[in-house]
Write a protein that holds these residues in place. Structure first.
Motif, short mmCIF file in Angstrom:
data_model
loop_
_atom_site.label_atom_id
_atom_site.label_comp_id
_atom_site.label_asym_id
_atom_site.label_seq_id
_atom_site.Cartn_x
_atom_site.Cartn_y
_atom_site.Cartn_z
N ALA A 59 0.83 -1.20 0.00
CA ALA A 59 0.00 0.00 0.00
C ALA A 59 0.87 1.25 0.00
O ALA A 59 0.56 2.24 -0.67
N MET A 60 1.98 1.24 0.75
CA MET A 60 2.87 2.40 0.80
C MET A 60 3.42 2.74 -0.58
O MET A 60 3.54 3.90 -0.95
N HIS A 61 3.76 1.71 -1.36
CA HIS A 61 4.32 1.97 -2.69
C HIS A 61 3.27 2.54 -3.63
O HIS A 61 3.59 3.28 -4.55
N ALA A 62 2.01 2.19 -3.44
CA ALA A 62 0.95 2.66 -4.32
C ALA A 62 0.44 4.04 -3.91
O ALA A 62 -0.22 4.70 -4.71
N ALA A 63 0.72 4.46 -2.69
CA ALA A 63 0.14 5.69 -2.16
C ALA A 63 1.10 6.86 -2.30
O ALA A 63 2.32 6.70 -2.29
N GLY A 64 0.53 8.06 -2.42
CA GLY A 64 1.33 9.27 -2.45
C GLY A 64 1.71 9.75 -1.06
O GLY A 64 2.69 10.46 -0.89
N ILE A 65 0.92 9.35 -0.06
CA ILE A 65 1.17 9.75 1.33
C ILE A 65 1.09 8.50 2.20
O ILE A 65 0.17 7.70 2.06
N THR A 66 2.05 8.34 3.09
CA THR A 66 2.05 7.22 4.04
C THR A 66 1.88 7.76 5.45
O THR A 66 2.61 8.67 5.86
N LEU A 67 0.92 7.19 6.17
CA LEU A 67 0.68 7.55 7.56
C LEU A 67 1.37 6.49 8.43
O LEU A 67 0.97 5.33 8.41
N MET A 68 2.40 6.89 9.17
CA MET A 68 3.22 5.92 9.88
C MET A 68 2.54 5.36 11.12
O MET A 68 3.04 4.42 11.73
N ARG A 69 1.41 5.92 11.53
CA ARG A 69 0.62 5.37 12.62
C ARG A 69 -0.76 5.04 12.09
O ARG A 69 -1.27 5.70 11.20
N GLY A 70 -1.36 4.02 12.68
CA GLY A 70 -2.72 3.66 12.30
C GLY A 70 -3.74 4.55 12.97
O GLY A 70 -4.68 4.06 13.60
N ASP A 71 -3.58 5.84 12.86
CA ASP A 71 -4.44 6.81 13.52
C ASP A 71 -5.22 7.59 12.47
O ASP A 71 -4.63 8.37 11.70
N PRO A 72 -6.55 7.42 12.40
CA PRO A 72 -7.33 8.15 11.39
C PRO A 72 -7.21 9.67 11.50
O PRO A 72 -7.47 10.38 10.53
N MET A 73 -6.82 10.18 12.69
CA MET A 73 -6.67 11.62 12.83
C MET A 73 -5.57 12.17 11.92
O MET A 73 -5.56 13.36 11.58
N LEU A 74 -4.64 11.30 11.51
CA LEU A 74 -3.56 11.75 10.63
C LEU A 74 -4.06 12.10 9.24
O LEU A 74 -3.37 12.81 8.50
N VAL A 75 -5.24 11.61 8.86
CA VAL A 75 -5.78 11.94 7.55
C VAL A 75 -6.05 13.44 7.47
O VAL A 75 -5.62 14.13 6.53
N ALA A 76 -6.76 13.96 8.47
CA ALA A 76 -7.03 15.40 8.50
C ALA A 76 -5.72 16.18 8.64
O ALA A 76 -5.57 17.26 8.06
N ALA A 77 -4.76 15.62 9.41
CA ALA A 77 -3.48 16.31 9.57
C ALA A 77 -2.73 16.40 8.25
O ALA A 77 -2.14 17.43 7.92
N ALA A 78 -2.76 15.32 7.46
CA ALA A 78 -2.08 15.32 6.16
C ALA A 78 -2.69 16.35 5.22
O ALA A 78 -1.98 17.06 4.51
N LEU A 79 -4.01 16.43 5.21
CA LEU A 79 -4.68 17.42 4.36
C LEU A 79 -4.37 18.83 4.85
O LEU A 79 -4.21 19.76 4.05
N ASP A 80 -4.25 19.00 6.17
CA ASP A 80 -3.98 20.31 6.73
C ASP A 80 -2.58 20.79 6.38
O ASP A 80 -2.39 21.94 5.96
N ILE A 81 -1.56 19.91 6.53
CA ILE A 81 -0.20 20.35 6.20
C ILE A 81 -0.07 20.60 4.71
O ILE A 81 0.69 21.47 4.28
N SER A 82 -0.83 19.87 3.90
CA SER A 82 -0.83 20.16 2.47
C SER A 82 -1.37 21.55 2.19
O SER A 82 -0.77 22.32 1.43
#
Length: 775
Positions: A691-714
């Motif tokens: 999945a990491m190789h197919a994805a543009g962003i990898t979340l190193m923890r299994g924490d759904p809160m990182l999804v919003a964080a990734a969009l925010d830093i973008s």
């Protein structure tokens, strides 16, 4: 005729694209966006080169070329860089932007200090004039002070400017060299033509101060740029230099300290309290806690016991443990993280390509404006020296440094701070697209839920023993890594049921349905209700119970057998038992959904579970199943098609930008199909790596809160890019006319130019204060 044959040739016979290799190297001597354009053109002219991307902020280049002798290819690439007028270096030297040679980019303060010492006596009389004091130095003293600044400290401008002229291009150095030389030459000419004893106004201070200010600006810029690489250097510093290698009883009979580079897979190393783990591996003795905050952003220590995986670079707690090495070098998690961050910082954002196009014509346009300024002032009757000074001011203020630094410094700062909080951004394009996301689709199991389902209920048909069902199901699932299979094995272990590895034969997995095989000669199938319908296995008295369990949110599987001797075409399957599994939502998953909804996102959960189980879990997560936010009973191969369907605009809508969040190997196609794929990494190896190789962003923890964080830093990074580009363009749009109209002296123009690039880098560095939303 030839083209016709080629066009009708079967696809499998057509030539496949030739293999390529990538070469990374550092480049010294670049100062502005025009330098980037020139180096890229020189590299792309080389035989076999298909692409070249140069990053001004990291002073590195990434070259893609046809596979060949890598040593020879590297030599040709370095030769092209040198012929373009720049200094090729190793990638490691390029990464360390704080220590280049002072004559190429002055990181040492010595040349700046010499410039200040020599220029100060030229500036002091100007200050004295403001207070009615006349401290003008003799012309010969001004000449002796200004000439070393112009031709010794400023020699780098002449060298780089000459290389630019030979390539029929322009750069910052060319502008500075022409402008300051004009001021120095004008002063010298006025001095030589003056009558003995005549006091003439000279402009040596303008040339000397401009060069000193440019050197000061470059020194400040390099110091500021170093801060954008702090994340990379912090990650590189995590790996210890030595490891305590345990004896193997053959060659080594005692504990030996060896360099980490000498470790091999299978070695067992001892990690003492407070030390960093030397390599990825699994604990074979002892227990401890590991601080993985620098790798995953998780602040709390993680418990490590026998058999648990540890990651090289994480910090050991209070227990001494022995670890069997599993991955070393480039295969380690730490090396892959560093590689991902470096890749993101080496790639070029789409907006940067527009900047490069502007930079390619910027210097010639500025030279034309300076010439027009000179001619216009002369035409209005202004003295030649005044007209020349206004033209010099145009040349000095129009440096394209800020344009070249606006995008890469923001990307470096954004990707670096994201990595420190467990968000790895694979490339700049993913970072730039993520800020446009308006739709987020989640895989369910392992992404929104814990991914560790438990076997809750075994409902056997009358006459079938429950323990026998569990034993048979465990034998069938013994070799499977599926979460439901692990739940069956865990239940069997809890009831002290021993399952032999070879208890089942002819076992095969049926994608998206279940698995089948022979146990004690009987052909068995264990899988979903939908698969049972396809096999024609009528549930009979189990049907009502299955529906009730689904309504409660359980995932229901059926164990069925086929009577021996039946022909395959007319085979009938007989259900033996229902197995109901339950999973728990992740802590923070419901809040993550609520936060994304508050941002106006369209939200969806894509699951292979039956609709009842998916709706029950959705209700616990805050998803609205009745509004179409739950897409259930989707086969793994169909997830990518569902993602593409979510992109389609509705009536009166624009095309949607979709982010897909998943964690398993069967999520890889959907992650690749999305505009932005986000892979949740749980452990080393397994499906999450795919999945990491197919994805543009990898979340190193299994924490759904990182999804919003990734969009925010973008969003914040793209905002910084836009701010930097605005000020870089606005600076030139405002500064050039002011200089041309005579409102800026060369000294003021030099100060403004020197501070422009520093301000752009400093603005990007504000991203370092970013922190993800707190649960």
């Amino acid at each position: 005729m030839t083209s016709t044959v080629a066009s009708t040739r079967p696809a499998e016979l057509q030539a496949s694209p030739p293999p390529t290799i990538q070469i990374d190297l550092g480049i010294g001597g670049m100062t502005c966006a025009s330098c980037v354009t020139r180096v890229e053109k020189a590299l792309r002219k080389q035989a076999g080169v298909s692409d070249a991307s140069v990053n001004l902020a990291t002073e590195t280049a990434r070259v893609t070329l046809a596979a060949q002798d890598e040593a020879q290819a590297l030599a040709r690439v370095k030769r092209a860089v040198r012929d373009a007028g720049y200094e090729p270096r190793s990638r490691e030297a390029g990464d360390d932007v704080a220590e280049p040679h002072w004559h190429s980019v002055p990181s040492s303060f010595l040349p700046v200090l010499l410039g200040v010492v020599l220029s100060a006596p030229l500036v002091v009389p100007m200050v004295g004039d403001l207070f009615g004091r006349h401290w003008m130095l003799p012309a010969w003293v001004q000449f002796l002070l200004a000439t070393p600044v112009q031709f010794v400290l400023g020699a780098r401008f002449y060298r780089a400017g000459w290389h630019a002229l030979k390539a029929f291009t322009g750069n910052m150095e060319l502008l500075v060299a022409i402008g300051t030389t004009a001021g120095w030459a004008l002063s010298t000419w006025l001095w030589w033509r003056a009558e003995p004893g005549e006091m003439v106004h000279l402009y040596y201070e303008a040339s000397a101060v401009v060069i000193t200010l440019v050197l000061l600006g470059k020194w400040l810029e390099v110091r500021a740029k170093r801060q954008t690489t702090v994340a990379i250097r912090a990650l590189q510093a995590l790996r210890p230099e030595r490891a305590h290698l345990l004896p193997d009883g053959v060659r080594r009979t005692e504990l030996t300290d060896v360099p980490v580079d000498e470790l091999l897979p299978g070695d067992v190393v001892r990690v003492l309290p407070g030390e960093r783990f030397a390599a990825d591996g699994d604990v074979v003795q002892g227990r401890t806690q590991a601080d993985e905050s620098m790798l995953t952003g998780e602040a709390m220590p993680v418990s490590k016991e026998l058999g648990d995986l540890v990651t090289g670079g994480s910090l050991n707690g209070e227990g001494a443990v022995d670890v069997r090495v599993r991955a070393i070098g480039a295969q380690s998690v730490l090396a892959r993280i560093i590689g991902l961050v470096q890749d993101a910082q080496a790639t070029k954002a789409p907006v940067q390509r527009m900047v490069d196009q502007v930079a390619a014509v910027f210097v010639p346009v500025v030279l034309a404006i300076a010439l027009i300024t000179l001619v216009s002032w002369l035409w209005t009757g202004a003295p030649a020296e005044e007209a020349l000074l206004h033209a010099v001011a145009v040349l000095v203020i129009a440096c394209p440094c800020a344009l070249g630094l606006a995008t890469p410094t923001a990307i470096m700062a954004g990707t670096g701070v994201a990595a420190q909080h467990g968000i790895l951004i694979k490339d700049a394009q993913a970072l730039e697209i993520a800020h446009q996301v308006d739709t987020v689709a989640f895989d369910k199991t392992g992404t929104l839920t814990e991914g560790h389902p438990r076997l809750l209920v075994i409902e056997a048909v009358p006459g079938v023993d429950e323990l026998a069902v569990l034993h048979t199901a465990a034998a069938l699932q013994a070799q499977s890594a599926h979460p439901l299979a692990r739940a069956v094995l865990a239940a069997a272990l809890a009831r002290s049921i021993e399952v032999l590895p070879d208890a089942a034969h002819e076992v095969q997995s049926v994608s998206g349905r279940g698995s089948e095989g022979r146990v004690n000669g009987t052909l068995l199938a264990l899988g979903s209700l939908r698969w049972m319908d396809e096999l024609g296995a009528a549930l009979g008295p189990l049907d009502e119970r299955a529906r009730a369990l689904q309504a409660q949110g359980a995932t229901v599987s059926v164990l069925a057998s086929q009577a021996p001797g039946d022909a395959a075409a007319a085979a009938t399957w007989t259900p033996l038992a229902l197995l109901a599994f339950g999973d728990e939502p992740k802590a923070g998953a419901a809040q993550a959904i609520a936060d994304l909804r508050a941002q106006g996102m369209r939200l969806y959960m894509i699951s292979g579970d039956n609709r009842g189980a998916a709706l029950a879990m959705a209700a616990r997560l805050g998803l609205r199943g009745n509004d179409g936010e739950v897409i259930a009973e989707v086969l793994p191969g169909d997830k990518a098609a569902m993602v593409r369907k979510l992109k389609a605009p509705g009536a009166g809508e624009r095309l949607h930008t979709v982010a897909m969040v998943g964690d398993g190997v069967n999520d890889a196609p959907a992650l690749a199909a999305a505009d932005v794929g986000m892979a949740m990494s749980h452990t080393q190896g397994g499906g999450s790596d795919v999945a990491m190789h197919a994805a543009g962003i990898t979340l190193m923890r299994g924490d759904p809160m990182l999804v919003a964080a990734a969009l925010d830093i973008s969003r914040r990074t793209v905002s910084k890019i836009r701010q930097n580009l605005f000020w870089a363009f606005a600076y030139n749009v405002a500064g050039i006319p002011l200089a041309a109209l005579g409102y800026l002296s060369p000294v003021v123009a030099g100060a403004a130019m020197a501070l422009s690039s520093v301000s752009v880098v400093s603005n990007a560095l504000l991203l370092k204060r970013w922190k993800p939303p707190v649960r």
